[in-house]
Design a protein around this motif. Structure first.
Motif, PDB file in Angstrom:
ATOM      1  N   ASN A 107       0.817  -1.211   0.000  1.00 32.07           N
ATOM      2  CA  ASN A 107       0.000   0.000   0.000  1.00 32.07           C
ATOM      3  C   ASN A 107       0.856   1.268   0.000  1.00 32.07           C
ATOM      4  N   ASN A 108       2.144   1.109  -0.333  1.00 35.26           N
ATOM      5  CA  ASN A 108       3.110   2.217  -0.360  1.00 35.26           C
ATOM      6  C   ASN A 108       3.264   2.884   0.991  1.00 35.26           C
ATOM      7  N   GLN A 109       3.055   2.096   2.083  1.00 35.78           N
ATOM      8  CA  GLN A 109       3.283   2.582   3.424  1.00 35.78           C
ATOM      9  C   GLN A 109       4.685   2.181   3.872  1.00 35.78           C
ATOM     10  N   ARG A 110       5.357   3.131   4.559  1.00 32.40           N
ATOM     11  CA  ARG A 110       6.734   2.874   4.976  1.00 32.40           C
ATOM     12  C   ARG A 110       6.790   1.736   5.973  1.00 32.40           C
ATOM     13  N   VAL A 111       7.738   0.805   5.697  1.00 37.23           N
ATOM     14  CA  VAL A 111       7.983  -0.312   6.610  1.00 37.23           C
ATOM     15  C   VAL A 111       9.300  -0.081   7.346  1.00 37.23           C
ATOM     16  N   ALA A 112      10.326   0.361   6.603  1.00 39.13           N
ATOM     17  CA  ALA A 112      11.645   0.627   7.193  1.00 39.13           C
ATOM     18  C   ALA A 112      12.393   1.578   6.264  1.00 39.13           C
ATOM     19  N   GLY A 113      13.563   2.033   6.756  1.00 44.28           N
ATOM     20  CA  GLY A 113      14.393   2.912   5.944  1.00 44.28           C
ATOM     21  C   GLY A 113      14.419   4.321   6.490  1.00 44.28           C
ATOM     22  N   SER A 114      14.616   5.306   5.617  1.00 45.60           N
ATOM     23  CA  SER A 114      14.764   6.689   6.020  1.00 45.60           C
ATOM     24  C   SER A 114      13.455   7.222   6.592  1.00 45.60           C
ATOM     25  N   ASP A 115      13.568   8.161   7.570  1.00 49.59           N
ATOM     26  CA  ASP A 115      12.397   8.754   8.189  1.00 49.59           C
ATOM     27  C   ASP A 115      11.822   9.913   7.378  1.00 49.59           C
ATOM     28  N   SER A 116      12.536  10.373   6.393  1.00 51.40           N
ATOM     29  CA  SER A 116      12.082  11.528   5.612  1.00 51.40           C
ATOM     30  C   SER A 116      10.979  11.116   4.645  1.00 51.40           C
ATOM     31  N   THR A 117      10.285  12.142   4.138  1.00 51.99           N
ATOM     32  CA  THR A 117       9.177  11.894   3.220  1.00 51.99           C
ATOM     33  C   THR A 117       9.713  11.412   1.872  1.00 51.99           C
ATOM     34  N   ILE A 118       9.004  10.475   1.281  1.00 45.08           N
ATOM     35  CA  ILE A 118       9.430   9.924  -0.003  1.00 45.08           C
ATOM     36  C   ILE A 118       9.027  10.880  -1.114  1.00 45.08           C
ATOM     37  N   PRO A 119       9.930  11.305  -1.974  1.00 41.93           N
ATOM     38  CA  PRO A 119       9.550  12.130  -3.132  1.00 41.93           C
ATOM     39  C   PRO A 119       8.573  11.362  -4.020  1.00 41.93           C
ATOM     40  N   PRO A 120       7.463  11.983  -4.433  1.00 43.33           N
ATOM     41  CA  PRO A 120       6.436  11.267  -5.209  1.00 43.33           C
ATOM     42  C   PRO A 120       6.969  10.663  -6.508  1.00 43.33           C
ATOM     43  N   ASP A 121       7.970  11.345  -7.151  1.00 45.17           N
ATOM     44  CA  ASP A 121       8.442  10.857  -8.441  1.00 45.17           C
ATOM     45  C   ASP A 121       9.261   9.578  -8.323  1.00 45.17           C
TER      46      ASP A 121
END
Length: 463
Positions: A107-121
């Motif tokens: 569902n494109n929900q963050r599971v792990a990795g960087s805490d910053s917002t993901i760029p939409p592109d």
């Protein structure tokens, strides 16, 4: 102060070399930075693939993403294991993770990795993960368009400093080599400049060293030939002026002496004394006329009105005009000529040529001898020989016979009435008709003057 040619050549070569080096350095830097970034991008893409493959295996074992949620320790252990494996890999060095990354579920929900917002592109460019054809999530990583990791930035700066140091050292080396090269290349030019200044100052003995066989060497050879010609002309000019003053002084001194003798009453004015004065005036007039004719022929100002004429006919006319004078002196005059020999020339100047040669033999040939004129056609030329009897000339005299005011000893002297310019005028007339004139020993014991004149070409072949 304006820069000299050495400084200009140095600057031209040095600036060209510097421009080439700066361009090469810029090109190498651009190529290195682009290649380094591409290398990092390729490494990150491989890591994304490794992470995606590993997560697909773990997801298949656990059946969900709970093993990663709120478990940063597991993520770092996974990344550390990748770095440990890469240390022993032949494909990539262990530079570590250089970009931000995110692990998303279906569902494109963050599971792990960087805490910053993901760029939409970036959502559409991530690595899709599937288990048994079911979509389970995406691994997303930022692109490596520039260096962000401190180690990478330090390495890039180190390479930049090294390239500038190398460029600085190369510039100094290029400056030294360019200076030596410019001085070496311009050394012959400086010698030519120095020699030219010496020539301009009147030092015609100046010569330059010919060290090469290239264009500068040929120029040095031409300079030396010019200096030789100028030196020879200067010597001839001085000798010419001395000869003129000497030739004019003699008849003028005689005239002055006889006139003063008449004024003082030492010598009475009579027909004999007037005849003596007239003789000296005639000699002086002849000398001035010869000088005038010679100056005109040297300057190319003699009027040549060339036309089709038969040179045999001109020789016969000159021979007929001198026959009585030759016989009166006890000399024989004969000729062996072809029937006809057409030539494109000036009849008046050619007649002057033949008259001068006949006059020369008449004055200088001993009584009882004679002159023979022989003309032979050879290909496109007519060879004419004026050969008289004794007295003859030695080799040095034959070489100098066409010089101005040159007279040989013996019977060929001023007492014969010659000015020493007749043969010089003959030489100019022959050369003006494209021919050659020379002197050699005559079979009869005197001198043989050889003429080689080009015969007339048909109208269609004439330029």
């Amino acid at each position: 102060m304006k820069p000299g040619i050495t400084a200009k050549l140095f600057l031209a070569i040095f600036l060209t070399s510097s421009l080439v080096m700066v361009t090469m350095n810029w090109g190498v830097r651009m190529s290195f930075e682009r290649g380094f970034i591409d290398y990092i991008r390729h490494g990150n893409e491989q890591r994304v693939e490794m992470i995606a493959d590993y997560l697909e295996q773990q997801y298949e074992q656990h059946g969900n993403w709970d093993f990663l949620k709120n478990n940063d320790k597991a993520v770092y252990q996974m990344m550390h294991s990748f770095d440990q494996n890469e240390e022993h890999s032949q494909l990539l060095p262990p530079p570590g993770w250089r970009t931000k990354f995110w692990i998303l579920d279906s569902n494109n929900q963050r599971v792990a990795g960087s805490d910053s917002t993901i760029p939409p592109d970036l959502l559409s460019s991530g690595r899709k993960m599937t288990v048994k054809s079911d979509f389970i999530g995406t691994v997303v990583s930022t692109s490596s368009e520039r260096l962000t990791r401190n180690a990478d930035i330090n390495f890039d700066q180190q390479q930049r400093r090294t390239s500038w140091i190398i460029m600085g050292f190369t510039t100094l080396l290029a400056a030294a080599v360019t200076w030596l090269l410019s001085r070496g290349m311009l050394a012959p030019v400086k010698r030519l400049v120095k020699g030219t200044h010496q020539l301009a100052a009147g030092d015609f003995s100046s010569r330059v060293e010919v060290g090469t066989q290239d264009e500068l060497g040929k120029l040095a050879n031409d300079f030396n030939q010019l200096a030789i010609s100028l030196e020879k002309n200067e010597q001839m000019r001085r000798a010419f002026m001395a000869d003129i003053s000497h030739e004019l002084r003699t008849p003028l001194a005689v005239l002055r002496g006889e006139l003063e003798a008449m004024q003082d009453g030492v010598r009475k004015m009579s027909l004999e004394s007037l005849a003596s004065l007239q003789s000296e005036v005639s000699l002086l007039t002849k000398l001035v006329d010869d000088l005038y004719q010679l100056s005109l022929s040297d300057a190319g100002a003699l009027a040549y009105r060339k036309e089709e004429t038969d040179i045999v006919h001109l020789i016969q006319l000159a021979e007929a005009g001198f026959r009585d004078r030759f016989h009166a002196k006890g000399l024989q005059l004969g000729s062996h000529l072809p029937d006809k020999a057409p030539i494109f020339g000036d009849p008046q100047r050619l007649s002057q040529l033949f008259n001068n040669l006949l006059e020369n033999s008449l004055r200088y040939t001993d009584a009882g001898g004679g002159l023979e004129i022989i003309a032979i056609r050879r290909d496109k030329f007519l060879r004419i020989a004026f050969q008289d009897s004794a007295p003859g000339l030695n080799e040095d005299q034959l070489r100098r016979i066409f010089e101005r005011f040159y007279r040989t000893e013996g019977s060929r002297n001023r007492a014969s009435g010659g000015s020493g310019l007749g043969l010089a005028i003959c030489q100019n007339i022959v050369e003006a008709h494209g021919g050659k004139i020379s002197a050699e020993h005559s079979p009869a014991g005197g001198v043989r003057i050889l003429l080689l004149l080009p015969l007339s070409l048909p109208i269609g072949q004439r330029m």
